[in-house]
Design a protein around this motif. Structure first.
Motif, PDB file in Angstrom:
ATOM      1  N   HIS A  63      43.169  40.537  38.370  1.00 34.52           N
ATOM      2  CA  HIS A  63      44.201  41.452  37.869  1.00 34.52           C
ATOM      3  C   HIS A  63      45.588  40.866  38.090  1.00 34.52           C
ATOM      4  O   HIS A  63      45.759  39.932  38.875  1.00 34.52           O
ATOM      5  CB  HIS A  63      44.060  42.838  38.512  1.00 34.52           C
ATOM      6  CG  HIS A  63      44.238  42.867  40.008  1.00 34.52           C
ATOM      7  ND1 HIS A  63      43.290  42.376  40.892  1.00 34.52           N
ATOM      8  CD2 HIS A  63      45.247  43.332  40.775  1.00 34.52           C
ATOM      9  CE1 HIS A  63      43.714  42.562  42.129  1.00 34.52           C
ATOM     10  NE2 HIS A  63      44.909  43.132  42.090  1.00 34.52           N
ATOM     11  N   ASP A  67      49.200  38.380  44.247  1.00 32.94           N
ATOM     12  CA  ASP A  67      48.291  37.723  45.199  1.00 32.94           C
ATOM     13  C   ASP A  67      46.963  37.307  44.564  1.00 32.94           C
ATOM     14  O   ASP A  67      46.113  36.718  45.247  1.00 32.94           O
ATOM     15  CB  ASP A  67      48.063  38.611  46.436  1.00 32.94           C
ATOM     16  CG  ASP A  67      47.589  40.012  46.109  1.00 32.94           C
ATOM     17  OD1 ASP A  67      48.036  40.580  45.096  1.00 32.94           O
ATOM     18  OD2 ASP A  67      46.771  40.562  46.866  1.00 32.94           O
ATOM     19  N   HIS A  68      46.805  37.595  43.275  1.00 33.79           N
ATOM     20  CA  HIS A  68      45.573  37.197  42.591  1.00 33.79           C
ATOM     21  C   HIS A  68      45.841  36.183  41.479  1.00 33.79           C
ATOM     22  O   HIS A  68      44.944  35.834  40.725  1.00 33.79           O
ATOM     23  CB  HIS A  68      44.860  38.437  42.041  1.00 33.79           C
ATOM     24  CG  HIS A  68      44.495  39.411  43.127  1.00 33.79           C
ATOM     25  ND1 HIS A  68      43.240  39.476  43.688  1.00 33.79           N
ATOM     26  CD2 HIS A  68      45.259  40.303  43.810  1.00 33.79           C
ATOM     27  CE1 HIS A  68      43.238  40.397  44.649  1.00 33.79           C
ATOM     28  NE2 HIS A  68      44.449  40.904  44.747  1.00 33.79           N
ATOM     29  N   ASP A 168      40.520  44.553  43.374  1.00 35.09           N
ATOM     30  CA  ASP A 168      41.084  45.406  44.421  1.00 35.09           C
ATOM     31  C   ASP A 168      40.495  46.809  44.413  1.00 35.09           C
ATOM     32  O   ASP A 168      41.206  47.816  44.427  1.00 35.09           O
ATOM     33  CB  ASP A 168      42.614  45.434  44.314  1.00 35.09           C
ATOM     34  CG  ASP A 168      43.224  44.222  45.008  1.00 35.09           C
ATOM     35  OD1 ASP A 168      42.464  43.362  45.486  1.00 35.09           O
ATOM     36  OD2 ASP A 168      44.466  44.139  45.070  1.00 35.09           O
ATOM     37  N   HIS A 211      40.104  42.322  48.998  1.00 37.18           N
ATOM     38  CA  HIS A 211      40.586  42.320  50.380  1.00 37.18           C
ATOM     39  C   HIS A 211      39.579  43.075  51.236  1.00 37.18           C
ATOM     40  O   HIS A 211      39.191  44.181  50.893  1.00 37.18           O
ATOM     41  CB  HIS A 211      41.948  43.012  50.483  1.00 37.18           C
ATOM     42  CG  HIS A 211      42.965  42.483  49.528  1.00 37.18           C
ATOM     43  ND1 HIS A 211      43.701  41.348  49.770  1.00 37.18           N
ATOM     44  CD2 HIS A 211      43.345  42.919  48.303  1.00 37.18           C
ATOM     45  CE1 HIS A 211      44.511  41.119  48.742  1.00 37.18           C
ATOM     46  NE2 HIS A 211      44.315  42.055  47.831  1.00 37.18           N
TER      47      HIS A 211
END
Ligand SMILES: [Zn+2]
Length: 272
Positions: A63, A67-68, A168, A211
């Motif tokens: 997505h 952080d991805h 996520d 995560h």
């Protein structure tokens, strides 16, 4: 360090918010999903891969959250994918010349702002039109797109390996975070996404969240139920009885309660 979670599927954990990079072995190399966050961690992953004699032949971002979307030069120049909507969202983001500076500013105080390499940030494209699979020479990876958490968010189902890469969602440490940036009905979107994941859950032996901890078959339904209960409590304006917030939060994850409180407040204001 790469940890095998199923035959031909390995996870590399980043210390930042326990982010999971996922490696899937194919015939001519590996597919790398959400490569990680910090420079040295991605370099470590690149080392682990080359020590095993593997090259990255495809990448995927679940997505369009920063952080991805990262990448490291040492991971090579394989094609990188996301859903078409994810790719469009990133294109939009990067059309703002200040976008990368904003990411670094947003990380101010986390201690990692100097270790997040943005040169190769967000260079993804949608898969060829009409396909719901990642185009690569390896086990079939089904793209389960839905509108929850972020535009064009996708879970990936590697059916032959019984692995669900959840992006996520389905985390044991982070509560569901709704997409409160313009979606007409973010709660219903999230519930619909959970139903989609529930549709494959019976064939899942291993769930890997973006995560948090990797879960076994017994965890899959429990995590779906926990996320649903949280979202329903949010909708009802109730305080969720959720082990991820309040006194039962894992050590180091107490801040998730603040995330929850902020989200509950934003949701109250959302339609007003
Ligand atoms: Zn994330």
């Amino acid at each position: 360090m790469l940890t095998q979670v199923a035959e031909g599927v390995l996870v590399h954990e980043s210390e930042f918010v326990q982010s999971n990079a996922i490696v899937v072995q194919g015939r001519a190399g590996v597919l790398l999903i959400d490569p990680g966050v910090q420079d040295h961690e991605m370099a470590c992953l690149a080392n682990d891969l080359s020590d095993s004699g593997w090259t990255v032949v495809a990448g995927f971002s679940t997505h369009p959250d920063w952080d991805h979307l990262l990448w490291h030069a040492r991971l090579g120049a394989a094609p990188r994918y996301g859903t078409a909507r994810c790719a469009a969202t990133v294109r939009d983001l990067l059309s703002d010349p200040g976008a990368k500076a904003d990411i670094i500013a947003h990380l101010d105080g986390t201690g990692i702002e100097e270790h997040v390499p943005l040169d190769l940030f967000g260079l993804i494209a949608g898969p060829p039109a009409g396909t719901a699979r990642i185009p690569w020479d390896g086990p079939q990876v089904r793209i389960i797109e839905h509108q929850a958490h972020a535009p064009g968010h996708a879970a990936l189902f590697i059916e032959e390996r019984g692995v669900l890469v959840a992006g996520d969602m389905l985390s044991d440490v982070l509560v569901p975070m709704l997409d409160l940036n313009g979606a007409a009905d973010p709660i219903e979107d999230y519930l619909a996404a959970l139903r989609l994941l529930e549709g494959v859950a019976g064939d899942v032996d291993v769930v890997v969240p973006g995560h948090g901890s990797v879960g076994g078959a017994d965890e899959v339904h429990a995590r779906i139920e926990r996320d649903r209960a949280y979202v329903l409590a949010l909708r009802a304006g109730d305080v969720p009885h959720d082990p991820r917030i309040g006194p039962s939060a894992k050590p180091g994850w107490e801040w998730v309660s603040d995330v929850h409180n902020g989200q509950a407040q934003r949701l109250r204001d959302y339609h007003t």
